[in-house]
Design an enzyme around this catalytic site. Structure first.
Site, PDB file in Angstrom:
ATOM      1  CE  LYS A  95      -1.295   2.664   3.030  1.00 30.29           C
ATOM      2  NZ  LYS A  95      -1.710   3.356   4.266  1.00 30.29           N
TER       3      LYS A  95
ATOM      4  CG  ASP B 167      -7.013   3.591   2.753  1.00 28.02           C
ATOM      5  OD1 ASP B 167      -7.992   3.135   2.112  1.00 28.02           O
ATOM      6  OD2 ASP B 167      -6.954   4.771   3.132  1.00 28.02           O
TER       7      ASP B 167
END
Length: 210
Positions: free
Chosen positions: A123, A141
């Site tokens: 991420k 996220d």
């Protein structure tokens, strides 16, 4: 799980783009290195909390060399208001050293290299690639993972499956800014506890209640 049609996907992103033509990261940064540090610090912490700490920090440490000169204890003095600050300080000092040792002090522009850095997962790497290097990546996220299947943007139950689904389904012309629009929608409108459906730009298209 119901999914939006491609026509509906286009309409969703068209509305978000009209309302916010140039979405940007809410993390403050001055270059690729400071964005990387900010994203590492932001894990399980609000962007506002990170910005409060990094404002003074980045004035004196905006490069790997300056961050190393500050040292772990010096860094902690700036970030001790942030959750997990000791572990994050170790990561930031470690990634600063590795950038100097392996990448001539420059933040690399590919995911595999970024993910060799301490504290940098998929991420975080995707955020850096998208925000700094303008690559059409999809950082998933907690907000994207929660709302993308809920409203019908994507299918999947893990960050990687949702990422893959979003990259396949989002119309190409919206990909560059898509993760910002989805994140902001999850953060401010489609909130976990009390979603503001009456304020939602895409309420008539949302699959959650259909």
């Amino acid at each position: 799980m119901k999914l939006l049609s491609q026509k509906e996907m286009h309409e969703v992103f068209s509305r978000w783009k009209s309302a916010n033509p140039k979405p940007a990261s809410e993390l403050n940064y001055v270059n690729a290195f400071t964005l990387l540090v900010a994203v590492v610090l932001s894990a399980q912490t609000t962007d506002k909390g990170v910005n409060k700490a990094t404002g003074p920090l980045f004035k004196i440490a905006d490069s790997p060399q300056k961050m190393l000169a500050l040292g772990e204890e010096g860094l902690i003095s700036y970030i001790k208001t942030i959750g997990l600050y000791r572990n994050k300080a170790k990561h930031v000092i470690g990634l600063s050293q590795k950038l100097i040792d392996d990448f001539h002090g420059e933040v690399p522009c590919d995911r595999d290299s970024l993910m060799t850095l301490p504290g940098v997962g998929r991420k975080t790497a995707n955020v850096v690639l998208n925000v700094v290097f303008h690559q059409p990546t999809m950082p998933v996220d907690t907000h994207l993972l929660r709302i993308s299947p809920k409203i019908g943007l994507a299918e999947g139950t893990t960050p990687e499956t949702v990422e893959e689904s979003l990259l396949k389904r989002i119309p190409p012309e919206f990909l560059a800014d898509a993760h910002h629009w989805i994140l902001l929608h999850g953060r401010y409108v489609c909130t976990a506890r009390a979603p503001k459906c009456e304020e939602c730009l895409i309420a008539d298209l949302c699959k959650h209640n259909s």
